[in-house]
Design a protein around this motif. Structure first.
Motif, PDB file in Angstrom:
ATOM      1  N   TRP A 169       0.682  -1.206  -0.001  1.00 37.16           N
ATOM      2  CA  TRP A 169      -0.168   0.003   0.039  1.00 37.16           C
ATOM      3  C   TRP A 169       0.871   1.198  -0.021  1.00 37.16           C
ATOM      4  N   ASP A 205     -10.313   5.814  -0.278  1.00 42.42           N
ATOM      5  CA  ASP A 205      -8.974   6.507   0.527  1.00 42.42           C
ATOM      6  C   ASP A 205      -8.235   5.523   1.069  1.00 42.42           C
ATOM      7  N   LYS A 206      -6.801   5.509   1.210  1.00 37.82           N
ATOM      8  CA  LYS A 206      -6.054   4.729   1.826  1.00 37.82           C
ATOM      9  C   LYS A 206      -6.283   4.814   3.302  1.00 37.82           C
ATOM     10  N   GLU A 207      -6.418   5.985   3.985  1.00 38.51           N
ATOM     11  CA  GLU A 207      -6.231   6.138   5.341  1.00 38.51           C
ATOM     12  C   GLU A 207      -7.946   5.430   5.716  1.00 38.51           C
ATOM     13  N   GLU A 208      -9.010   5.712   4.792  1.00 36.39           N
ATOM     14  CA  GLU A 208     -10.317   5.137   5.185  1.00 36.39           C
ATOM     15  C   GLU A 208     -10.265   3.890   4.988  1.00 36.39           C
ATOM     16  N   LEU A 210      -7.509   1.528   5.846  1.00 35.82           N
ATOM     17  CA  LEU A 210      -6.939   0.921   6.908  1.00 35.82           C
ATOM     18  C   LEU A 210      -7.573   1.180   8.058  1.00 35.82           C
ATOM     19  N   LYS A 211      -8.197   2.385   8.519  1.00 38.87           N
ATOM     20  CA  LYS A 211      -9.350   2.616   9.339  1.00 38.87           C
ATOM     21  C   LYS A 211     -10.409   1.539   9.530  1.00 38.87           C
ATOM     22  N   SER A 245      -1.956  -1.875  15.612  1.00 40.61           N
ATOM     23  CA  SER A 245      -3.059  -1.004  14.948  1.00 40.61           C
ATOM     24  C   SER A 245      -4.201  -1.877  14.655  1.00 40.61           C
TER      25      SER A 245
END
Length: 657
Positions: A169, A205-208, A210-211, A245
């Motif tokens: 990623w 979105d990448k952050e979304e 992984l969240k 995480s």
């Protein structure tokens, strides 16, 4: 965080544990299994043999998060240790060998994790070894194990000394990859927000992503996948980051009554019994007391310790969600539940022992010393079910396999100085009632005594266990006597009329009376045994045999021969499934018929087939195939001797009291 690390034997689980301890700074020097320096293998025999026998709880910290890592044995012979590890963990790391892929024990662990809804992440190890295939492992995780996975890394330079794991990623979304697409598809299946993006052809979105992965992983709905090489220390930091995480922290319930579970005990020359506990609610401090229901006593906490990177330190208190060691409290055994037991998760089973063997001292003079040694080992491993048959001067234990007996033999020699040998293992059968029946018991002579009861016994469906109810009012039989009856029922069913433990039955107390003057506390205990055995005799019982669930994968060329062998062994076979030129067969097979089949199977398939066996269930045994055994000790059906025995006038097997 309480994280269990699990694997099939030789997948590299303990080496990964050593890497995590060292990388987190909890151990100055990295331990090695081959050198016998690993921190989690504390027993001499573990270091000599290079295999884990006991679970170990090791403390470490990463980015201000405290982690209790529970390293469990990977060999199926020590499944009870893994079962207890499951009971005290909030999340799991499941290690897979990149060479062997998903193996027999992997299935068993995964099924137990799913049953308990324990969040998990996968670490595919040994990507640097010849024969490694990361992509094939991913295929097996999703298609054979049935896991919903999200791939975080990919392997480069596989099968080479410089093999490495890199993030998939890092350059998302600019750089596309089939594994990325598959991971997003899997996440979309379980999350509406990601599904909406997927259906509208939007790039999430990448952050979304992984969240959302963290949220769904903590619910146990999807499992992240990482890879590396424990031998080279590759992938360790990424694994530590993923642990904090994507895996959940322990619940804190400090205000609730104290509850704890003993998942390991060991003996220290300096400190006596060390009982390793997980606290599920409340706070426990030195000088506190905690109830042990099994012993019906209060355990005084004189000293507490905690592991810190393989070393123990004294502590004053332990809070909910954490682990600790109770020092010097005699009488605690592995598997004990302490305090408010309703707050402790139920036990789960990975593998069940269906064999028993007699242990003999080579020197007859060591008989008593051997019995004492096995008694001590049984407190540390309750699944041994140590059975001291004093009248026959026989010592019996339950076993799961050959490796376990070898370890016990070494322990008895090295720690206790006793040389032993084992008899050929015997299958453990069970029995259950055939018909509905009733039986009266009147224990009114010789006075002072008075216990009158009528029991009904009914067969119940397979696997239902034992249930009990009373339809007698406390006016007829006092509450305290009824409590004794209920507590005695399981003991009375340890041996039935065919000599085996009774299962799948419903017992009802339908009538009875006590006497205001003549009834004594032990009268109803004595009489319950007689009444239950008579009811079993009236109902008649059938023999049940253990069945192993099997899964076979091999070239279709061998299907005919394998099917023929299975039919000869009385197997129940499901229709075969085909994929290319290979087939999969599933079903059930009697344990008594399959003890040595793995050797023959590997010979037939020339080592290219896979055979997975695990305990399936107990089922009715065909007439003539099972084996009755004589009642051990005084039989309650022999009324006069049973009464004399309980009154101390007839000496026999004291364990029947």
């Amino acid at each position: 965080m309480n994280i269990g690390i699990f694997a099939h034997v030789d997948a590299g689980k303990t080496s990964i544990t050593e890497n995590l301890l060292h990388r987190s700074g909890s151990s100055r020097i990295r331990g090695y299994v081959d050198a016998g320096t690993s921190h989690s293998d504390s027993m001499d025999i573990e270091r000599k043999r290079g295999i884990s026998v006991k679970s170990a709880c090791l403390g470490m910290s990463w980015k201000d998060v405290h982690i209790n890592l529970i390293d469990t044995p990977g060999h199926t012979d020590f499944s009870p240790e893994a079962e207890r590890g499951l009971r005290v963990t909030d999340a799991a790391i499941l290690v897979i060998s990149a060479i062997e892929g998903v193996q027999a024990h992997t299935f068993s662990i995964w099924e137990a994790l799913k049953k308990r809804h324990i969040p998990c992440l996968f670490f595919i190890n040994k990507i640097d070894r010849a024969g490694a295939s990361y992509e094939e492992c991913l295929h097996q995780l999703q298609n054979e194990l049935g896991a919903m996975i999200f791939t975080l890394q990919t392997a480069v330079n596989e099968e080479q000394a410089d093999a490495d794991s890199i993030s998939l990623w890092a350059n998302y979304p600019e750089q596309a990859h089939p594994l990325i697409e598959r991971s997003i598809e899997n996440l979309a299946e379980i999350n509406d927000v990601i599904m909406e993006c997927f259906l509208e052809d939007k790039i999430p979105d990448k952050e979304e992503l992984l969240k959302t992965l963290a949220q769904e992983c903590k619910k146990g709905k999807i499992a992240p996948v990482l890879c590396g090489s424990a031998k080279n220390g590759n992938g360790t930091q990424a694994l530590l980051d993923a642990m904090i995480s994507y895996l959940p922290v322990a619940d804190e319930s400090n205000e609730l009554p104290v509850s704890a579970y003993v998942f390991r005990t060991e003996f220290s020359k300096n400190d006596g019994i060390l009982a390793h506990i997980r606290l599920f609610s409340g706070t426990l401090k030195t000088r506190d007391s905690i109830r042990c229901p099994r012993k019906n006593t209060e355990i005084r906490i004189s000293r507490l310790m905690k592991d810190s990177g393989g070393k123990t330190i004294d502590i004053e208190e332990v809070n909910c969600g954490d682990t600790a060691i109770i020092v010097g409290s005699t009488g605690l055994s592995t598997g004990d539940e302490l305090g408010e037991i309703k707050n402790i998760p139920e036990a789960s089973s990975i593998n069940i022992s269906v064999m028993t063997t007699a242990v003999k001292a080579k020197n007859e003079a060591d008989y008593y010393a051997l019995s004492q040694a096995l008694t001590e080992l049984n407190t540390q491993e309750s699944s041994l079910n140590f059975d001291w048959r004093r009248e026959e001067k026989e010592l019996h234990i339950s076993i799961l396999g050959k490796i376990q007996t070898e370890i016990i033999e070494s322990l008895l020699h090295d720690k206790y100085g006793i040389a032993v040998e084992f008899e050929e293992p015997q299958i453990v059968y069970k029995e259950s009632p055939v018909n509905i029946a009733e039986a009266d018991v009147r224990y009114t002579m010789p006075k002072p005594c008075w216990a009158v009861m009528r029991f009904r016994i009914e067969p119940t469906e397979e696997g239902s266990g034992i249930t009990y109810e009373s339809k007698v009012s406390f006016d007829k039989i006092h509450r305290k006597y009824q409590n004794e009856i209920q507590e005695t029922i399981p003991k009375a069913l340890k041996q039935g009329i065919r000599g085996w433990q009774v299962c799948d039955a419903h017992i009802t107390l339908i009538d009875g009376e006590d006497h205001e003057v003549h009834s004594r506390p032990g009268d109803f205990i004595l009489a319950t045994h007689m009444g239950i055995m008579q009811a079993l005799k009236n109902a008649e019982t059938k023999l049940l045999e253990p069945l192993q669930a099997f899964e076979i994968k091999a070239d279709e060329l061998f299907l005919g021969q394998i099917s023929g062998d299975l039919n000869q062994m009385r197997a129940q076979i499901e229709p075969p499934q085909f994929e290319g030129n290979r087939f999969t067969l599933k079903g059930l097979i009697p344990t008594s018929e399959s003890l040595d089949y793995s050797i023959k199977f590997q010979s037939i398939t020339k080592g290219k087939g896979s055979l997975r066996l695990r305990f399936g269930k107990y089922a009715e045994c065909p007439e003539g195939s099972g084996k009755d055994r004589a009642y051990r000790g005084v039989n309650p059906l022999d009324r006069s001797q049973w009464i004399l025995h309980h009154r101390g006038a007839f000496k026999a097997d004291e364990r029947q009291t």
